[in-house]
Motif scaffolding. Structure first.
Motif, mmCIF file in Angstrom:
data_model
loop_
_atom_site.group_PDB
_atom_site.id
_atom_site.type_symbol
_atom_site.label_atom_id
_atom_site.label_comp_id
_atom_site.label_asym_id
_atom_site.label_seq_id
_atom_site.Cartn_x
_atom_site.Cartn_y
_atom_site.Cartn_z
ATOM 1 N N ARG A 1 0.668 -1.190 -0.197
ATOM 2 C CA ARG A 1 0.106 0.291 -0.351
ATOM 3 C C ARG A 1 0.749 1.422 -0.021
ATOM 4 N NH1 ARG A 1 -1.043 2.642 4.073
ATOM 5 N NH2 ARG A 1 -0.550 1.029 5.608
ATOM 6 N N GLU A 2 2.168 1.402 0.641
ATOM 7 C CA GLU A 2 2.432 1.927 0.833
ATOM 8 C C GLU A 2 3.429 2.330 -0.285
ATOM 9 O OE1 GLU A 2 5.385 1.521 3.931
ATOM 10 O OE2 GLU A 2 3.357 1.755 5.729
ATOM 11 N N GLY A 3 4.062 1.632 -0.750
ATOM 12 C CA GLY A 3 4.534 1.723 -2.466
ATOM 13 C C GLY A 3 3.824 2.450 -3.511
ATOM 14 N N TYR A 4 2.595 2.065 -3.379
ATOM 15 C CA TYR A 4 0.872 2.628 -4.109
ATOM 16 C C TYR A 4 0.869 4.282 -4.067
ATOM 17 C CZ TYR A 4 -0.284 -2.523 -5.211
ATOM 18 O OH TYR A 4 -0.158 -3.991 -6.087
ATOM 19 N N GLU A 5 1.328 4.406 -2.908
ATOM 20 C CA GLU A 5 0.889 5.826 -2.035
ATOM 21 C C GLU A 5 2.487 6.837 -2.806
ATOM 22 O OE1 GLU A 5 1.125 5.591 1.695
ATOM 23 O OE2 GLU A 5 -1.040 5.599 2.554
ATOM 24 N N GLN A 6 3.122 5.940 -2.652
ATOM 25 C CA GLN A 6 4.561 6.532 -3.325
ATOM 26 C C GLN A 6 4.461 7.261 -4.675
ATOM 27 O OE1 GLN A 6 7.978 4.258 -1.994
ATOM 28 N NE2 GLN A 6 7.973 5.472 0.153
ATOM 29 N N GLU A 7 3.975 5.599 -5.670
ATOM 30 C CA GLU A 7 3.878 5.498 -7.107
ATOM 31 C C GLU A 7 3.018 6.907 -7.344
ATOM 32 O OE1 GLU A 7 1.846 3.250 -10.745
ATOM 33 O OE2 GLU A 7 2.806 1.244 -8.251
ATOM 34 N N LEU A 8 1.912 7.311 -6.901
ATOM 35 C CA LEU A 8 0.946 7.747 -7.503
ATOM 36 C C LEU A 8 0.627 9.099 -6.302
ATOM 37 C CD1 LEU A 8 -1.975 4.884 -7.486
ATOM 38 C CD2 LEU A 8 -0.331 5.966 -9.147
ATOM 39 N N GLU A 9 1.232 9.632 -5.471
ATOM 40 C CA GLU A 9 0.808 9.911 -4.520
ATOM 41 C C GLU A 9 1.110 11.339 -5.408
ATOM 42 O OE1 GLU A 9 3.188 12.778 -1.574
ATOM 43 O OE2 GLU A 9 4.485 10.974 -2.188
ATOM 44 N N ASP A 10 2.097 11.836 -6.944
ATOM 45 C CA ASP A 10 1.520 13.026 -7.301
ATOM 46 C C ASP A 10 -0.192 13.523 -8.181
ATOM 47 O OD1 ASP A 10 3.808 14.172 -6.640
ATOM 48 O OD2 ASP A 10 4.854 14.069 -8.392
ATOM 49 N N VAL A 11 -0.250 12.828 -8.738
ATOM 50 C CA VAL A 11 -1.770 12.094 -9.467
ATOM 51 C C VAL A 11 -2.466 12.137 -8.371
ATOM 52 C CG1 VAL A 11 -1.105 11.866 -11.676
ATOM 53 C CG2 VAL A 11 -1.567 9.758 -9.916
ATOM 54 N N ILE A 12 -2.530 11.263 -7.575
ATOM 55 C CA ILE A 12 -3.597 11.852 -6.723
ATOM 56 C C ILE A 12 -3.738 12.876 -5.665
ATOM 57 C CG2 ILE A 12 -4.604 10.903 -3.575
ATOM 58 C CD1 ILE A 12 -3.312 8.491 -4.934
ATOM 59 N N LEU A 13 -2.554 13.265 -5.286
ATOM 60 C CA LEU A 13 -2.782 14.681 -5.716
ATOM 61 C C LEU A 13 -3.759 16.042 -6.268
ATOM 62 C CD1 LEU A 13 0.360 15.697 -2.547
ATOM 63 C CD2 LEU A 13 -2.090 14.937 -1.919
ATOM 64 N N LYS A 14 -2.950 15.767 -7.469
ATOM 65 C CA LYS A 14 -3.960 16.759 -8.265
ATOM 66 C C LYS A 14 -5.555 16.089 -8.246
ATOM 67 C CE LYS A 14 -3.200 16.972 -13.373
ATOM 68 N NZ LYS A 14 -3.356 16.413 -14.536
ATOM 69 N N ASP A 15 -5.045 15.340 -8.335
ATOM 70 C CA ASP A 15 -7.783 14.855 -8.501
ATOM 71 C C ASP A 15 -7.423 15.284 -6.736
ATOM 72 O OD1 ASP A 15 -6.676 13.437 -10.371
ATOM 73 O OD2 ASP A 15 -7.296 11.586 -9.263
ATOM 74 N N ILE A 16 -6.885 15.697 -6.152
ATOM 75 C CA ILE A 16 -7.592 16.060 -4.544
ATOM 76 C C ILE A 16 -7.528 17.518 -4.909
ATOM 77 C CG2 ILE A 16 -6.630 16.436 -2.327
ATOM 78 C CD1 ILE A 16 -7.667 13.819 -2.237
ATOM 79 N N ARG A 17 -6.602 18.254 -5.607
ATOM 80 C CA ARG A 17 -6.467 19.728 -5.523
ATOM 81 C C ARG A 17 -8.311 19.874 -7.221
ATOM 82 N NH1 ARG A 17 -0.436 19.268 -5.320
ATOM 83 N NH2 ARG A 17 -0.317 19.693 -3.052
ATOM 84 N N GLN A 18 -8.371 18.996 -7.388
ATOM 85 C CA GLN A 18 -9.286 19.698 -8.716
ATOM 86 C C GLN A 18 -10.629 18.927 -7.842
ATOM 87 O OE1 GLN A 18 -8.916 20.362 -11.531
ATOM 88 N NE2 GLN A 18 -11.519 20.906 -11.229
ATOM 89 N N LEU A 19 -10.630 18.351 -6.962
ATOM 90 C CA LEU A 19 -11.761 17.903 -6.504
ATOM 91 C C LEU A 19 -12.406 19.344 -5.429
ATOM 92 C CD1 LEU A 19 -12.760 14.513 -4.558
ATOM 93 C CD2 LEU A 19 -12.867 16.948 -3.419
ATOM 94 N N LEU A 20 -11.297 19.668 -4.625
ATOM 95 C CA LEU A 20 -11.303 20.741 -3.525
ATOM 96 C C LEU A 20 -11.648 22.179 -4.810
ATOM 97 C CD1 LEU A 20 -8.001 20.227 -1.486
ATOM 98 C CD2 LEU A 20 -10.861 19.947 -0.318
ATOM 99 N N LYS A 21 -11.565 22.192 -5.427
ATOM 100 C CA LYS A 21 -11.964 23.037 -6.494
ATOM 101 C C LYS A 21 -13.486 22.920 -7.269
ATOM 102 C CE LYS A 21 -7.792 24.507 -8.480
ATOM 103 N NZ LYS A 21 -7.237 24.477 -10.345
ATOM 104 N N ASP A 22 -13.709 21.571 -7.471
ATOM 105 C CA ASP A 22 -15.273 21.128 -7.686
ATOM 106 C C ASP A 22 -15.771 21.061 -6.793
ATOM 107 O OD1 ASP A 22 -14.192 20.861 -10.129
ATOM 108 O OD2 ASP A 22 -14.209 18.303 -9.879
ATOM 109 N N PHE A 23 -16.173 20.651 -5.506
ATOM 110 C CA PHE A 23 -16.481 20.784 -4.518
ATOM 111 C C PHE A 23 -16.406 22.214 -3.822
ATOM 112 C CE2 PHE A 23 -17.256 16.422 -5.270
ATOM 113 C CZ PHE A 23 -17.985 16.244 -4.858
#
Length: 154
Positions: A131-153
């Motif tokens: 799980r931690e490996g996935y977090e490291q791998e996807l961190e940048d794109v997840i944070l991008k999604d999170i920031r978009q989600l915060l804009k959308d909401f």
């Protein structure tokens, strides 16, 4: 005499027919009124539910953005909450936030809470490392999604 009785009987049938029709119309009106009230209560309940979901989604997204919530845990929670929203089918959240859904798909099979306690410590550690490996791998794109989600909401 027979003619008068038939005429009187005809009027009685007409009056009775009107009474029945008016009674049925009144009953139908009451049912429609109840249906309208029921729909209004349902709509208010759905609105309240969506407000609660909205608050939870924004809170989790902010915590993830600020590093206060692990990305994998946040992704699990957000995907479920987004799917619970009334408009989730039309909103196509999986396409709008693909990294969140990618993380969710990768870890949804992993046990949580009480189910986690049923596994040996070595296996839990192995899943945590994955799980931690996935977090490291996807961190940048997840944070991008999170920031978009915060804009959308927002």
């Amino acid at each position: 005499m027979l003619e008068i009785n038939l005429s009187t009987l005809g009027w009685i049938v007409v009056v009775l027919g009107l009474v029945v029709v008016l009674g049925l119309a009144f009953y139908a009106g009451r049912l429609l009124g109840r249906l309208k009230q029921q729909n209004q209560r349902r709509d208010k309940a759905l609105e309240k539910r969506n407000e609660n979901l909205y608050e939870s989604i924004v809170t989790i997204a902010k915590a993830m953005d600020q590093g206060q919530c692990p990305l994998s845990e946040g992704a699990l929670r957000l995907v479920v909450l987004l799917d619970l929203r009334v408009e989730s089918q039309q909103a196509a959240y999986a396409k709008r936030y693909p990294a969140l859904h990618d993380m969710y798909e990768r870890i949804k099979h992993m046990p949580t809470h009480e189910a986690r306690k049923q596994y040996p410590k070595g296996e839990i550690r192995k899943m945590d490392l994955e799980r931690e490996g996935y977090e490291q791998e996807l961190e940048d794109v997840i944070l991008k999604d999170i920031r978009q989600l915060l804009k959308d909401f927002g």
